[in-house]
Design an enzyme around this catalytic site. Structure first.
Site, PDB file in Angstrom:
ATOM      1  N   GLY A  91       3.193   6.131   9.332  1.00 35.85           N
ATOM      2  CA  GLY A  91       4.629   6.327   9.125  1.00 35.85           C
ATOM      3  C   GLY A  91       5.419   5.063   9.363  1.00 35.85           C
ATOM      4  O   GLY A  91       6.565   4.951   8.918  1.00 35.85           O
ATOM      5  N   SER A 100       4.231   2.094   8.353  1.00 35.05           N
ATOM      6  CA  SER A 100       3.808   1.149   7.319  1.00 35.05           C
ATOM      7  C   SER A 100       5.000   0.575   6.567  1.00 35.05           C
ATOM      8  O   SER A 100       5.922   1.301   6.191  1.00 35.05           O
ATOM      9  CB  SER A 100       2.869   1.834   6.327  1.00 35.05           C
ATOM     10  OG  SER A 100       1.642   2.145   6.915  1.00 35.05           O
ATOM     11  N   GLY A 101       4.948  -0.726   6.331  1.00 38.50           N
ATOM     12  CA  GLY A 101       6.016  -1.390   5.604  1.00 38.50           C
ATOM     13  C   GLY A 101       7.175  -1.813   6.478  1.00 38.50           C
ATOM     14  O   GLY A 101       8.057  -2.559   6.037  1.00 38.50           O
ATOM     15  N   ASP A 127      -0.672  -7.587   1.077  1.00 39.79           N
ATOM     16  CA  ASP A 127      -0.027  -6.277   1.243  1.00 39.79           C
ATOM     17  C   ASP A 127       1.479  -6.446   1.425  1.00 39.79           C
ATOM     18  O   ASP A 127       2.008  -6.301   2.533  1.00 39.79           O
ATOM     19  CB  ASP A 127      -0.648  -5.551   2.440  1.00 39.79           C
ATOM     20  CG  ASP A 127      -0.229  -4.093   2.521  1.00 39.79           C
ATOM     21  OD1 ASP A 127       0.344  -3.587   1.542  1.00 39.79           O
ATOM     22  OD2 ASP A 127      -0.481  -3.461   3.566  1.00 39.79           O
ATOM     23  N   HIS A 167       0.821  -1.220   0.000  1.00 38.85           N
ATOM     24  CA  HIS A 167       0.000   0.000   0.000  1.00 38.85           C
ATOM     25  C   HIS A 167       0.850   1.264   0.000  1.00 38.85           C
ATOM     26  O   HIS A 167       0.336   2.353  -0.279  1.00 38.85           O
ATOM     27  CB  HIS A 167      -0.976  -0.010   1.189  1.00 38.85           C
ATOM     28  CG  HIS A 167      -0.362   0.268   2.522  1.00 38.85           C
ATOM     29  ND1 HIS A 167      -0.006  -0.727   3.407  1.00 38.85           N
ATOM     30  CD2 HIS A 167      -0.034   1.429   3.134  1.00 38.85           C
ATOM     31  CE1 HIS A 167       0.493  -0.201   4.503  1.00 38.85           C
ATOM     32  NE2 HIS A 167       0.492   1.113   4.368  1.00 38.85           N
TER      33      HIS A 167
END
Length: 835
Positions: free
Chosen positions: A783, A785-786, A689, A641
């Site tokens: 912030g 994410s990932g 994701d 995403h």
């Protein structure tokens, strides 16, 4: 207006001067003979007797006098201002005035008969009609709000389709200073064009009149394009070709090579009206680069319009495949840098498929249905209908898909296929497993329409009859995916249903350590002693049948031990379980940075340098946007995403900051070469994701104490209560926070059972896991994410990447844990790209 103002200022200035002069005369007093007056006369007489300076000295004296000096300074300042203004005009204003903004567009002119001569841009007929249309388009914009910025319109191509008339492809160019670039936005230009089409009130059709030109309103499409697209389509391009397929089924070869230098080509394909174009790609040899330097983009038009992209090929192609247009035109835009690179393939004209198939479904007999144009990719527009009939009203129709699932349509549109089954609408989507869709009707009608924005993967399904009152055989469990599994396999720790519907809402199994029945698979060889006598951890290297909960060695054999990977023990006979284990071992680095607890991110603490050497900060256009984890010297893993939007998918805007504790103190900043987003990623549900990022250059080995890969878990990897799990990142410290922390934060969390996770959040797939604390005091946030959810094996073992920060309901809310991508579901997918 300006002249009147200058005259007033001049008159005012003269009046002021007169007043000053009058005031000075009035202030003159009568001179009185005093001692001071006598001394002043003597001084004046003495000055008159002095020798006057000659030559340069006289000039210097005059120049250094106060009135002359003021004049010199004024002149110097004036000259400097003139020079600065000239430089600004040359390097800034002039450059801005020469900045071009380009658009590609198309529309259909109705009631104009197409003739073959229109295909040749050099023909008199083309020049005549194109000139008239170009004049009309130019007049529209010359009287518009952007008239002063408009430069020219160029008619590129005239083509025909099954709707009749002439399809016009055109370019438009504007000269726009940077400060006013928003005044010629894509929506603005198209709105000006559409507003100029006055719809006829007599026929109430979609055809209106553009300054006397009949235009199909529904056919208008205008897209902003790059300058390179505009220039590479002109005469200065290395290759602009036109190929025509007149006869259906006639294969026209198409080969492009770059061994002689860089290639930037536009090849325009056209077929007869009423037909479609099928392009077959036999091989494509390029360097993978997300189509930045090498790639091929196929457009459903004769100009490179973003809104008409059919398919993009950014990686080498070794297996033949094909794609289909939605009309009788297609544009191939090649980009290949110097090297031994090539494209081989062919194209042909094919008939448009509007299939309607009637099928009699007999008991115990199965058949196949295929997507339109199978095995070609699905075009954005297509249509098929299947009518089934079973011999009895007690029998329905079951459709078993290989990589596709049908779900009832919700608020959002159908992105990957629109289905109507007996007047009920369903949406299709791609998944990585089998599904069964059952229709409880003995004579259903199934209608399918393509709905993807670009070409999509084909599908096929096996159809058969089934007993409506008893969909699964006896002693079988009906999964939410439609599959049937044996009841004995329910709650055995293995996801047989592919959506965990056989594993959730199960009671906690009992530890039958001394009984006659075997131990539950959840406790067997998970690296934790669940039984006092240790029987659950014996014979763990014994070979057994393979499944997702058993470790598979490189030889293909499987053992009972779940967490055999890199645990320091040689479990496989080929020792493959201890190969490739230079990962997940943070070096002992002296603690630096702020004291713990100064900057808290949803219950987090400051990390120390070298504590999380696989943590990466991903910056988009220079700003922190997401996190990632190091997998190897040139590969990172993150969340899909983070790159879901069009501009976010361009690797040129991204940079990876490695070996960093405090923002701005990275030991290595790497450019991104390409981004690989999982092909089944769903932007609405966040399923699948996950994304991979390849660095342009590997990070240097000298950074290994501070930069190091995290270990990838095998599919059998099990996290127990003895594991320590930590989520890290530079994200916000609370849901309402507006300031990002500068120091890398860490928060220890616990893995939440899938049953509790679904109870709290609902739509959680088997490719997701939940982690957090019941109070919500420790969680990831925006912030992060990932970024990684890392879990350490018991006994201070290695750290494994268990999860990737994906989504959640707010940040740090009680009983609402964070949701992470379950990495062990994607281990084989990851290795297929990075190996």
């Amino acid at each position: 207006m300006g002249t009147e103002r200058e005259a007033n200022e001049k008159a005012s200035g003269e009046g002021d001067a007169s007043q000053l002069e009058a005031a000075s005369i009035a202030d003159v007093s009568v001179e009185v003979a005093t001692v001071d007056h006598t001394l002043q006369k003597i001084c004046r007489k003495y000055r008159k007797t002095r020798r006057k300076p000659k030559g340069l000295k006289r000039l210097q004296a005059r120049l250094l006098s106060i009135p002359h000096l003021a004049v010199i300074i004024t002149a110097v300042v004036f000259v400097v201002l003139i020079i600065m203004w000239s430089l600004l005009w040359v390097f800034l204003f002039r450059r801005e005035s020469n900045s071009g903004v380009y658009f590609a567009g198309m529309f259909r002119v109705a009631n104009v008969e197409f003739i073959p001569e229109y295909r040749q841009a050099e023909s008199r007929e083309f020049v005549s009609l194109a000139g008239k249309i170009q004049h009309v388009v130019s007049n529209v914009f010359k009287v518009s709000s952007v008239a002063r910025l408009y430069k020219q319109a160029i008619i590129s191509d005239l083509s025909n389709n099954d709707k009749g008339g002439v399809l016009v492809h055109f370019w438009m160019a504007f000269v726009v200073p940077q400060l006013r670039s928003k005044s010629v936005c894509e929506e603005c230009v198209e709105a000006i064009f559409r507003d100029s089409v006055h719809i006829s009130m007599m026929n109430r059709s979609s055809v209106g009149y553009l300054l006397g030109l009949p235009v199909d309103m529904d056919s208008i499409l205008i897209n902003a394009v790059e300058r390179s697209d505009y220039s590479s389509s002109g005469a200065g391009s290395q290759c602009v070709g036109k190929l025509y397929a007149n006869l259906p089924g006639l294969s026209v070869p198409l080969n492009v090579f770059s061994s002689w230098g860089d290639v930037s080509c536009h090849v325009k394909l056209t077929s007869a009206p009423g037909s479609l174009i099928r392009l077959t790609v036999t091989s494509f040899l390029i360097e993978p680069s997300d189509c930045v330097s090498d790639g091929l983009t196929a457009y459903d038009a004769l100009l490179p319009m973003r809104g008409r992209i059919l398919h993009r090929m950014c990686e080498p192609v070794s297996r033949s495949f094909s794609l289909v247009s939605t009309s009788n035109v297609m544009l191939l835009s090649f980009r290949m840098t110097n090297g031994n690179k090539s494209f081989r393939g062919h194209f042909e004209a094919i008939a448009e498929e509007m299939s309607q198939i009637e099928t009699h479904v007999e008991p115990d007999i199965i058949g196949q249905i295929y997507s339109p144009f199978h095995p070609s990719l699905l075009p954005p527009q297509c249509f098929s209908t299947w009518k089934f009939e079973t011999p009895s009203s007690a029998l329905g129709v079951a459709l078993q898909f290989q990589n596709y699932v049908l779900k009832p349509k919700e608020v959002n549109g159908c992105e990957h296929g629109w289905w109507k089954v007996n007047e009920i609408i369903f949406c299709g989507s791609y998944v990585g497993h089998h599904t069964v869709f059952r229709i409880s009707d003995h004579s259903p009608e199934v209608e399918f329409r393509c709905s993807s924005r670009i070409s999509a993967q084909p599908f096929q399904a096996t159809y058969s009859s089934y007993n409506i009152s008893q969909p699964c055989p006896e002693n079988h469990f009906l999964c939410s995916t439609g599959l049937c599994v044996e009841k004995s396999r329910r709650c055995d720790g293995l996801d047989d249903c592919q959506d965990e519907s056989d594993e959730v809402f199960c009671s906690r199994p009992t530890k039958n350590c001394g009984g006659n029945s075997p131990l539950h698979p959840l406790f067997v060889c998970n690296g934790e002693s669940d039984c006092p006598n240790g029987i659950d951890e014996t014979n763990c290297t014994q070979e057994t049948t393979c499944s997702a909960i058993r470790y598979q060695c490189s030889s293909g054999s499987c053992i009972l031990k779940k967490n055999a990977k890199c645990d320091g023990v040689l479990d496989c006979q080929d020792h493959s379980d201890e190969a490739d284990c230079a990962c997940g071992r943070p070096s002992s680095v002296k603690k630096t940075g702020s004291p713990p607890g100064r900057e808290r991110i949803v219950g987090g603490d400051n990390s120390v340098e070298g504590e999380w050497p696989w943590q990466v900060s991903l910056h988009f256009s220079g700003q922190l946007y997401c996190g990632a984890s190091v997998l190897s010297s040139d590969w990172l893993v993150s969340a899909a995403h983070c790159f879901s939007k069009e501009r976010l998918s361009d690797p040129r805007y991204w940079s990876a900051h490695l070996g960093m504790l405090t923002q701005g103190s990275a030991k290595h900043v790497a450019e991104i070469q390409r981004i690989v987003v999982h092909e089944y990623y769903d932007e609405y549900t966040f399923d699948y994701d996950i994304a991979l990022l390849q660095l342009k250059k590997p990070w240097p080995p000298s950074l290994s104490p501070l930069v190091q890969p995290v270990c990838l878990p095998p599919s059998s990897h099990a996290v127990t209560d003895s594991h320590r799990c930590v989520v890290t990142g530079w994200g916000y410290r609370s849901e309402d926070d507006k300031v990002l922390p500068s120091v890398l934060q860490k928060a220890e969390v616990s893995i939440v059972s899938q049953t509790d996770c679904k109870k709290s959040l609902g739509p959680v797939s088997s490719r997701m896991l939940c982690a957090g604390v019941a109070s919500g005091e420790r969680d990831a946030c925006r912030g992060d994410s990932g970024g990684p959810l890392s879990c350490q094996a018991p006994g201070r073992g290695r750290w494994f990447l268990i999860g990737i920060v994906s989504w959640g309901s707010g940040c740090g809310r009680p009983n609402l844990p964070g949701v992470f991508t379950r990495v062990n579901k994607f281990t084989s997918w990851i290795y297929s790209h990075i190996s």
